[in-house]
Design a protein around this motif. Structure first.
Motif, PDB file in Angstrom:
ATOM      1  N   ALA A 104       0.854  -1.182   0.000  1.00 21.41           N
ATOM      2  CA  ALA A 104       0.000   0.000   0.000  1.00 21.41           C
ATOM      3  C   ALA A 104       0.889   1.230   0.000  1.00 21.41           C
ATOM      4  O   ALA A 104       2.086   1.155   0.260  1.00 21.41           O
ATOM      5  CB  ALA A 104      -0.913  -0.006   1.236  1.00 21.41           C
ATOM      6  N   LYS A 105       0.298   2.375  -0.291  1.00 25.57           N
ATOM      7  CA  LYS A 105       1.071   3.619  -0.254  1.00 25.57           C
ATOM      8  C   LYS A 105       1.561   3.866   1.170  1.00 25.57           C
ATOM      9  O   LYS A 105       0.911   3.462   2.148  1.00 25.57           O
ATOM     10  CB  LYS A 105       0.214   4.793  -0.736  1.00 25.57           C
ATOM     11  N   PRO A 106       2.680   4.540   1.322  1.00 23.27           N
ATOM     12  CA  PRO A 106       3.251   4.753   2.654  1.00 23.27           C
ATOM     13  C   PRO A 106       2.343   5.572   3.565  1.00 23.27           C
ATOM     14  O   PRO A 106       1.400   6.230   3.123  1.00 23.27           O
ATOM     15  CB  PRO A 106       4.551   5.515   2.364  1.00 23.27           C
ATOM     16  N   VAL A 107       2.655   5.512   4.856  1.00 25.45           N
ATOM     17  CA  VAL A 107       2.089   6.421   5.850  1.00 25.45           C
ATOM     18  C   VAL A 107       3.179   7.429   6.205  1.00 25.45           C
ATOM     19  O   VAL A 107       4.332   7.053   6.397  1.00 25.45           O
ATOM     20  CB  VAL A 107       1.619   5.684   7.111  1.00 25.45           C
ATOM     21  N   LEU A 108       2.810   8.698   6.274  1.00 25.21           N
ATOM     22  CA  LEU A 108       3.753   9.760   6.604  1.00 25.21           C
ATOM     23  C   LEU A 108       3.442  10.336   7.973  1.00 25.21           C
ATOM     24  O   LEU A 108       2.310  10.759   8.227  1.00 25.21           O
ATOM     25  CB  LEU A 108       3.677  10.871   5.549  1.00 25.21           C
ATOM     26  N   TRP A 109       4.431  10.330   8.876  1.00 27.17           N
ATOM     27  CA  TRP A 109       4.354  11.085  10.119  1.00 27.17           C
ATOM     28  C   TRP A 109       5.121  12.389   9.914  1.00 27.17           C
ATOM     29  O   TRP A 109       6.207  12.385   9.326  1.00 27.17           O
ATOM     30  CB  TRP A 109       5.007  10.327  11.271  1.00 27.17           C
ATOM     31  N   ARG A 168       4.162  -1.833   4.644  1.00 30.22           N
ATOM     32  CA  ARG A 168       4.313  -0.741   3.677  1.00 30.22           C
ATOM     33  C   ARG A 168       5.312   0.252   4.239  1.00 30.22           C
ATOM     34  O   ARG A 168       5.529   0.306   5.457  1.00 30.22           O
ATOM     35  CB  ARG A 168       2.972  -0.055   3.407  1.00 30.22           C
ATOM     36  N   ASP A 169       5.918   1.037   3.386  1.00 32.41           N
ATOM     37  CA  ASP A 169       6.906   1.995   3.844  1.00 32.41           C
ATOM     38  C   ASP A 169       6.283   2.997   4.814  1.00 32.41           C
ATOM     39  O   ASP A 169       5.138   3.431   4.629  1.00 32.41           O
ATOM     40  CB  ASP A 169       7.497   2.768   2.661  1.00 32.41           C
ATOM     41  N   LEU A 170       7.042   3.347   5.842  1.00 30.18           N
ATOM     42  CA  LEU A 170       6.648   4.372   6.803  1.00 30.18           C
ATOM     43  C   LEU A 170       7.652   5.508   6.713  1.00 30.18           C
ATOM     44  O   LEU A 170       8.864   5.285   6.771  1.00 30.18           O
ATOM     45  CB  LEU A 170       6.609   3.794   8.221  1.00 30.18           C
ATOM     46  N   ILE A 171       7.157   6.731   6.554  1.00 27.81           N
ATOM     47  CA  ILE A 171       8.004   7.906   6.352  1.00 27.81           C
ATOM     48  C   ILE A 171       7.820   8.853   7.532  1.00 27.81           C
ATOM     49  O   ILE A 171       6.697   9.031   8.028  1.00 27.81           O
ATOM     50  CB  ILE A 171       7.642   8.635   5.039  1.00 27.81           C
ATOM     51  N   PHE A 172       8.916   9.467   7.950  1.00 22.05           N
ATOM     52  CA  PHE A 172       8.871  10.397   9.074  1.00 22.05           C
ATOM     53  C   PHE A 172       9.620  11.666   8.660  1.00 22.05           C
ATOM     54  O   PHE A 172      10.778  11.603   8.247  1.00 22.05           O
ATOM     55  CB  PHE A 172       9.510   9.774  10.315  1.00 22.05           C
ATOM     56  N   ALA A 173       8.941  12.809   8.774  1.00 28.01           N
ATOM     57  CA  ALA A 173       9.537  14.085   8.378  1.00 28.01           C
ATOM     58  C   ALA A 173       9.566  15.019   9.582  1.00 28.01           C
ATOM     59  O   ALA A 173       8.534  15.249  10.233  1.00 28.01           O
ATOM     60  CB  ALA A 173       8.739  14.712   7.238  1.00 28.01           C
ATOM     61  N   PHE A 174      10.743  15.556   9.877  1.00 31.35           N
ATOM     62  CA  PHE A 174      10.938  16.533  10.949  1.00 31.35           C
ATOM     63  C   PHE A 174      11.285  17.856  10.264  1.00 31.35           C
ATOM     64  O   PHE A 174      12.314  17.948   9.580  1.00 31.35           O
ATOM     65  CB  PHE A 174      12.045  16.071  11.894  1.00 31.35           C
ATOM     66  N   THR A 175      10.455  18.879  10.455  1.00 29.17           N
ATOM     67  CA  THR A 175      10.459  20.014   9.537  1.00 29.17           C
ATOM     68  C   THR A 175      10.570  21.368  10.229  1.00 29.17           C
ATOM     69  O   THR A 175      10.584  21.465  11.457  1.00 29.17           O
ATOM     70  CB  THR A 175       9.177  19.976   8.688  1.00 29.17           C
ATOM     71  N   SER A 176      10.595  22.416   9.416  1.00 26.75           N
ATOM     72  CA  SER A 176      10.828  23.780   9.897  1.00 26.75           C
ATOM     73  C   SER A 176       9.613  24.684   9.703  1.00 26.75           C
ATOM     74  O   SER A 176       8.708  24.392   8.918  1.00 26.75           O
ATOM     75  CB  SER A 176      12.020  24.398   9.145  1.00 26.75           C
ATOM     76  N   LYS A 192       8.762  20.600  -3.650  1.00 23.61           N
ATOM     77  CA  LYS A 192      10.073  20.317  -4.243  1.00 23.61           C
ATOM     78  C   LYS A 192      10.531  18.869  -4.127  1.00 23.61           C
ATOM     79  O   LYS A 192      11.379  18.429  -4.907  1.00 23.61           O
ATOM     80  CB  LYS A 192      11.133  21.218  -3.590  1.00 23.61           C
ATOM     81  N   HIS A 193      10.012  18.149  -3.141  1.00 28.12           N
ATOM     82  CA  HIS A 193      10.475  16.774  -2.909  1.00 28.12           C
ATOM     83  C   HIS A 193       9.292  15.850  -2.635  1.00 28.12           C
ATOM     84  O   HIS A 193       9.325  15.047  -1.702  1.00 28.12           O
ATOM     85  CB  HIS A 193      11.459  16.736  -1.740  1.00 28.12           C
ATOM     86  N   ARG A 194       8.281  15.958  -3.460  1.00 24.82           N
ATOM     87  CA  ARG A 194       7.063  15.178  -3.251  1.00 24.82           C
ATOM     88  C   ARG A 194       7.362  13.672  -3.228  1.00 24.82           C
ATOM     89  O   ARG A 194       6.721  12.914  -2.488  1.00 24.82           O
ATOM     90  CB  ARG A 194       6.051  15.510  -4.354  1.00 24.82           C
ATOM     91  N   ASP A 195       8.354  13.246  -4.018  1.00 26.80           N
ATOM     92  CA  ASP A 195       8.663  11.820  -4.081  1.00 26.80           C
ATOM     93  C   ASP A 195       9.129  11.269  -2.739  1.00 26.80           C
ATOM     94  O   ASP A 195       8.905  10.097  -2.422  1.00 26.80           O
ATOM     95  CB  ASP A 195       9.739  11.556  -5.135  1.00 26.80           C
ATOM     96  N   LEU A 196       9.768  12.117  -1.930  1.00 27.31           N
ATOM     97  CA  LEU A 196      10.281  11.655  -0.636  1.00 27.31           C
ATOM     98  C   LEU A 196       9.188  11.485   0.404  1.00 27.31           C
ATOM     99  O   LEU A 196       9.340  10.687   1.333  1.00 27.31           O
ATOM    100  CB  LEU A 196      11.324  12.643  -0.107  1.00 27.31           C
ATOM    101  N   ILE A 197       8.095  12.245   0.270  1.00 26.58           N
ATOM    102  CA  ILE A 197       7.086  12.234   1.327  1.00 26.58           C
ATOM    103  C   ILE A 197       5.698  11.851   0.808  1.00 26.58           C
ATOM    104  O   ILE A 197       4.717  11.944   1.549  1.00 26.58           O
ATOM    105  CB  ILE A 197       7.027  13.598   2.059  1.00 26.58           C
ATOM    106  N   ASP A 198       5.606  11.411  -0.430  1.00 28.99           N
ATOM    107  CA  ASP A 198       4.299  11.055  -0.977  1.00 28.99           C
ATOM    108  C   ASP A 198       3.738   9.861  -0.218  1.00 28.99           C
ATOM    109  O   ASP A 198       4.436   8.873   0.011  1.00 28.99           O
ATOM    110  CB  ASP A 198       4.417  10.724  -2.462  1.00 28.99           C
ATOM    111  N   ALA A 199       2.486   9.953   0.183  1.00 23.03           N
ATOM    112  CA  ALA A 199       1.913   8.942   1.074  1.00 23.03           C
ATOM    113  C   ALA A 199       0.423   8.764   0.809  1.00 23.03           C
ATOM    114  O   ALA A 199      -0.218   9.583   0.141  1.00 23.03           O
ATOM    115  CB  ALA A 199       2.138   9.354   2.534  1.00 23.03           C
ATOM    116  N   GLY A 200      -0.090   7.681   1.351  1.00 20.08           N
ATOM    117  CA  GLY A 200      -1.522   7.424   1.256  1.00 20.08           C
ATOM    118  C   GLY A 200      -2.307   8.108   2.346  1.00 20.08           C
ATOM    119  O   GLY A 200      -3.490   8.401   2.181  1.00 20.08           O
ATOM    120  N   LEU A 201      -1.658   8.342   3.476  1.00 23.03           N
ATOM    121  CA  LEU A 201      -2.276   9.099   4.561  1.00 23.03           C
ATOM    122  C   LEU A 201      -1.182   9.670   5.448  1.00 23.03           C
ATOM    123  O   LEU A 201      -0.042   9.216   5.431  1.00 23.03           O
ATOM    124  CB  LEU A 201      -3.264   8.249   5.371  1.00 23.03           C
ATOM    125  N   VAL A 202      -1.563  10.681   6.216  1.00 22.79           N
ATOM    126  CA  VAL A 202      -0.628  11.399   7.082  1.00 22.79           C
ATOM    127  C   VAL A 202      -1.102  11.324   8.523  1.00 22.79           C
ATOM    128  O   VAL A 202      -2.298  11.465   8.798  1.00 22.79           O
ATOM    129  CB  VAL A 202      -0.515  12.879   6.651  1.00 22.79           C
TER     130      VAL A 202
END
Length: 474
Positions: A104-109, A168-176, A192-202
């Motif tokens: 499935a598409k990744p989940v993004l935290w 499925r891949d799990l992505i974690f972004a710590f941001t500014s 600019k970097h949609r490919d790095l954080i594209d997800a099925g849900l957040v």
């Protein structure tokens, strides 16, 4: 007054059923292992000590996060530090916990590393140091939201050390720059970097969550929507003249009349699937006329007399309609001259069913003065509600009840804005689920002596660990 409504969603119905059928409180879930507790505390202490207000930036904090991930075994390919070329002091970290084969598409935290300003002279403890006192932890960002960042990072490291492989891949972004400034990390990553954080849900821990009063749990809110802000400028101009010869057409007086009209105006009552579900749950915890009124505004259409009574409480009023308020004022150029210009800043917090164009048109109509110019000062970022299918809602509710048995779970609309506006804006369903419970009568986020309870931090750590595992498919 005209009321506008949307049909009750499956999420609201499921949440209400959960509230009605929740099991009585049972033995609490176990706390995380001592080593993971110590790690989470150390991470929080390190992050609090790094001043990440806008002028300082998040680069140093992002470097600290990256170092923790590398020490835990994440590769250079899976844990990346990204710096905005136009903002070299603003760092973002994106890390991916990979599945063997994605089903499935990744989940993004996502969680922001920046904090609002804190003046040491206003605090009773140093704001940029973790102070522990009588079961409370103090420091700028412990609640909003370095405490949540530390929990997510420590839970992720624990899973990595345990050899957890998600379905499925799990992505974690710590941001500014969520709090202020022009270097918002989530917006930049989306653009600019949609490919790095594209997800099925957040999952965004910067909203929703649990509230207590007098030590007792009120409810846990899954935030499926939030009010979106837009800021307008209203301006009156005039040819001016000498103050010794006052004229009837005065820019300051004309602006004051416009502000008076805005102050007297109330936008129509509007409800959504989220707010109707929230009102019904709130009614179960109220009594008397208030309980009856909350039930009445949860109906379709809402009872406007009940809405009028509830609107006497500012927080409830803000949940019932779009609001606009003056937040800035300037005018005149010399004490002995008639004003040539007078301006006011009006910030509006819109219900998800409203738009910038609609609100601007209504303000122009309310002011009813062609000599007052209404312009957009800060445009909105449209963020529609994120619907939850019953299966996902049931999974989230089960994770909540695993940590806090029997607690009422409710759909929730945050009155403030978060980074979810950027992911919702590009069509990614986004749900705010804070792990650290807060006192409903003593919420110190953005305030003096910001604090969280030590016990709430460790409970939140275990909750986040369970949430990551559940959404990872295990």
């Amino acid at each position: 007054m005209i009321a506008r409504t949307l049909a009750l969603s499956g999420l609201a119905a499921l949440m209400l059923a959960s509230a009605a059928q929740a099991a009585p409180a049972a033995k609490p879930a176990p706390l995380p292992p001592a080593a993971n507790q110590a790690l989470a505390r150390d991470i929080l202490k390190e992050l609090i000590a790094i001043n990440t207000v806008h002028d300082h930036g998040t680069l140093v904090a992002a470097q600290a996060v990256l170092a923790r991930l590398k020490a835990a075994g994440f590769s250079d390919a899976d844990a990346q530090l990204l710096v905005m070329p136009e903002h070299p002091n603003q760092g973002q970290v994106v890390v991916r916990l990979r599945a063997k084969g994605s089903k499935a598409k990744p989940v993004l935290w996502m969680g922001h590393l920046d904090v609002v300003e804190a003046k040491p002279e206003d605090w009773t403890v140093p704001p940029f140091a973790l102070t522990e006192r009588e079961g409370w932890w103090y420091g700028r960002g412990v609640q909003d939201m370095k405490g949540e960042d530390a929990i997510v990072l420590a839970a992720l490291i624990r899973l990595k050390q345990e050899g957890f492989v998600p379905d499925r891949d799990l992505i974690f972004a710590f941001t500014s720059d969520e709090e202020s400034g022009d270097a918002n990390g989530v917006e930049w990553l989306v653009q600019k970097h949609r490919d790095l954080i594209d997800a099925g849900l957040v999952i965004n821990p910067d909203g929703g969550g649990g509230a207590t009063r007098d030590g007792h749990a009120l409810y846990y809110g899954i935030q499926t929507s939030e009010k979106v802000f837009v800021t307008f400028q209203i301006e009156a101009t005039n040819k001016g003249g000498h103050s010794s010869i006052p004229e009837p057409d005065n820019a300051i007086y004309r602006l004051a009349q416009a502000l008076g009209k805005i102050a007297a105006y109330s936008f129509p009552v509007e409800t959504t699937p989220t707010t109707r579900g929230d009102f019904l749950v709130a009614a179960q915890q109220a009594s008397g006329q208030t309980a009856a009124d909350l039930k009445a505004v949860a109906q379709t259409p809402p009872d406007l007399a009940a809405a009028a009574r509830l609107s006497a409480v500012p927080e409830r009023n803000a949940r019932l309609r779009t609001t606009c308020v003056a937040t800035g004022l300037s005018g005149g150029h010399a004490e002995n001259a008639l004003p040539q210009r007078a301006r006011a800043i009006i910030q509006c917090r819109m219900m998800p069913v409203d738009s910038q164009a609609q609100v601007m048109a209504k303000l122009t109509e309310v002011i009813a003065d062609p000599k007052i110019a209404v312009t957009v000062f800060t445009p909105s970022n449209p963020a529609p509600d994120s619907p939850l299918d019953p299966a996902l809602a049931a999974k989230l509710t089960a994770v909540i009840h695993a940590e806090w048995p029997g607690v009422t779970v409710a759909p929730h609309m945050d009155l403030g804005a978060s980074d979810s506006i950027y992911t919702r804006g590009v069509g990614i369903p986004s749900y705010a689920m804070a792990a650290i419970w807060y006192d409903a009568d003593d919420n110190r986020a953005h305030g003096r002596d910001e604090r969280i309870a030590e016990s709430a931090f460790y409970e939140g750590l275990q909750f986040q660990y369970g949430l990551i595992k559940a959404l990872g498919g295990k």
